[in-house]
Design an enzyme around this catalytic site. Structure first.
Site, PDB file in Angstrom:
ATOM      1  CE  LYS A  10      26.621   5.976 -62.848  1.00  0.00           C
ATOM      2  NZ  LYS A  10      26.554   6.582 -64.189  1.00  0.00           N
ATOM      3  CG  HIS A  35      24.568  11.741 -71.736  1.00  0.00           C
ATOM      4  ND1 HIS A  35      23.701  12.015 -70.704  1.00  0.00           N
ATOM      5  CD2 HIS A  35      25.456  10.838 -71.254  1.00  0.00           C
ATOM      6  CE1 HIS A  35      24.042  11.293 -69.644  1.00  0.00           C
ATOM      7  NE2 HIS A  35      25.109  10.570 -69.952  1.00  0.00           N
ATOM      8  CB  SER A  63      22.859  11.579 -65.080  1.00  0.00           C
ATOM      9  OG  SER A  63      23.006  11.504 -66.475  1.00  0.00           O
ATOM     10  NE  ARG A  98      31.821  12.799 -66.945  1.00  0.00           N
ATOM     11  CZ  ARG A  98      30.890  12.250 -66.201  1.00  0.00           C
ATOM     12  NH1 ARG A  98      29.790  12.907 -65.922  1.00  0.00           N
ATOM     13  NH2 ARG A  98      31.049  11.033 -65.702  1.00  0.00           N
TER      14      ARG A  98
HETATM   15  O1  PNS Z   1      26.177   5.949 -67.924  1.00  0.00           O
HETATM   16  P1  PNS Z   1      26.885   4.819 -67.238  1.00  0.00           P
HETATM   17  O2  PNS Z   1      26.203   4.530 -65.913  1.00  0.00           O
HETATM   18  O3  PNS Z   1      28.354   5.030 -67.107  1.00  0.00           O
HETATM   19  O4  PNS Z   1      26.668   3.530 -68.166  1.00  0.00           O
HETATM   20  C1  PNS Z   1      27.277   2.309 -67.852  1.00  0.00           C
HETATM   21  C2  PNS Z   1      26.790   1.165 -68.762  1.00  0.00           C
HETATM   22  C3  PNS Z   1      25.281   0.987 -68.612  1.00  0.00           C
HETATM   23  C4  PNS Z   1      27.119   1.495 -70.199  1.00  0.00           C
HETATM   24  C5  PNS Z   1      27.578  -0.074 -68.292  1.00  0.00           C
HETATM   25  O5  PNS Z   1      27.335  -0.302 -66.930  1.00  0.00           O
HETATM   26  C6  PNS Z   1      27.214  -1.322 -69.104  1.00  0.00           C
HETATM   27  O6  PNS Z   1      27.736  -1.528 -70.165  1.00  0.00           O
HETATM   28  N1  PNS Z   1      26.295  -2.149 -68.539  1.00  0.00           N
HETATM   29  C7  PNS Z   1      25.857  -3.361 -69.183  1.00  0.00           C
HETATM   30  C8  PNS Z   1      26.414  -4.593 -68.440  1.00  0.00           C
HETATM   31  C9  PNS Z   1      27.810  -4.940 -68.922  1.00  0.00           C
HETATM   32  O7  PNS Z   1      28.054  -5.190 -70.076  1.00  0.00           O
HETATM   33  N2  PNS Z   1      28.736  -4.974 -67.951  1.00  0.00           N
HETATM   34  C10 PNS Z   1      30.096  -5.357 -68.185  1.00  0.00           C
HETATM   35  C11 PNS Z   1      30.968  -4.194 -68.644  1.00  0.00           C
HETATM   36  S1  PNS Z   1      32.624  -4.752 -68.907  1.00  0.00           S
END
Ligand code: PNS
Length: 168
Positions: free
Chosen positions: A46, A22, A133, A96
Site C-alpha cells: 500500500k 479499527h 481506510s 471483516r
Molecule cells: O492495515 P494493514 O495495511 O493491513 O497492516 C499491515 C501490517 C502493517 C500490519 C503488515 O503489513 C505488517 O505486519 N508489516 C510489517 C512487515 C512484516 O512483518 N511483514 C511480514 C508479515 S508476515
C-alpha cells in the site's frame, strides 16, 4: 497465588486513517488484555498514503485517549521483531470478510513460524464490516460523506487533506 504479569498485545496496521472498524477491535482488545499497543507499520503493498506516520500517531493517540491502557507507536521492519522488542505476547487484528481471512492467515502462519508470535483474529462488528481506510480516502476524495465511518476529528482531518490535495 496472585500474578503481576501484564498481558500486552499489539494491534498492528497502516491506520491511514484510523476508522471506527479499527476502534471496535482496539476497544474489544482492551477488555481482554492489560495493555494494547496500536502499532503503525509499513505495508509494502500500500504505497499511497494520505497521512504521515506522525499525523497518524497523533490521530490514534487522540481518538484512543478514552482508554488509558492504549498507546500508539510506529515501527519499521518486521512485526515479529517489534513485538519481541516491546514484549507483546501476540497481535490482535480484525476480520471483516473471507478476503481478510485469506490475507491474514498466511501472515499469522509466517509470524508464528518466525518467532512463535500468536495472532488473534476478531470478527469485526457487523456495522463496520464494510469500512476500510482505503474506502474512507476514496469516498472523501470523490466528495462523499465519511462522518459515519471515522471519528469526527479524523473526518475533519481527512476532509482538510482532500481539500489540500485538490489545490495541488
Ligand atoms: O492495515 P494493514 O495495511 O493491513 O497492516 C499491515 C501490517 C502493517 C500490519 C503488515 O503489513 C505488517 O505486519 N508489516 C510489517 C512487515 C512484516 O512483518 N511483514 C511480514 C508479515 S508476515
Amino acid at each position: 497465588m496472585t500474578s503481576t504479569a501484564t498481558s500486552r498485545v499489539v494491534c498492528p496496521g497502516s491506520f491511514d486513517p484510523i476508522t471506527h472498524g479499527h476502534l471496535d477491535i482496539i476497544g474489544r482488545a482492551t477488555r481482554m488484555f492489560d495493555e494494547v499497543v496500536v502499532s503503525i507499520g509499513a505495508n509494502s503493498t500500500k504505497p499511497s498514503q494520505m497521512f504521515t506516520v506522525e499525523e497518524r500517531l497523533a490521530m490514534i493517540t487522540e481518538v484512543c485517549a478514552r482508554w488509558p491502557q492504549v498507546r500508539a507507536v510506529s515501527f519499521t521492519g518486521l512485526l515479529v521483531d517489534h513485538c519481541a522488542e516491546i514484549g507483546a505476547l501476540g497481535v490482535v487484528k480484525g476480520l471483516r470478510s473471507a478476503t481478510d481471512f485469506d490475507y491474514e492467515l498466511p501472515m499469522a502462519h509466517l509470524n508464528r513460524q518466525m518467532s512463535g508470535l500468536e495472532t488473534i483474529l476478531l470478527p469485526t462488528a457487523q456495522e463496520w464490516s464494510a469500512v476500510s481506510s482505503t474506502m474512507v480516502r476514496e469516498i472523501s476524495r470523490f466528495g462523499g460523506d465519511i462522518s459515519a465511518l471515522v471519528p469526527p476529528t479524523v473526518a475533519e482531518q481527512v476532509t482538510a487533506r482532500v481539500r489540500v490535495e485538490g489545490q495541488r
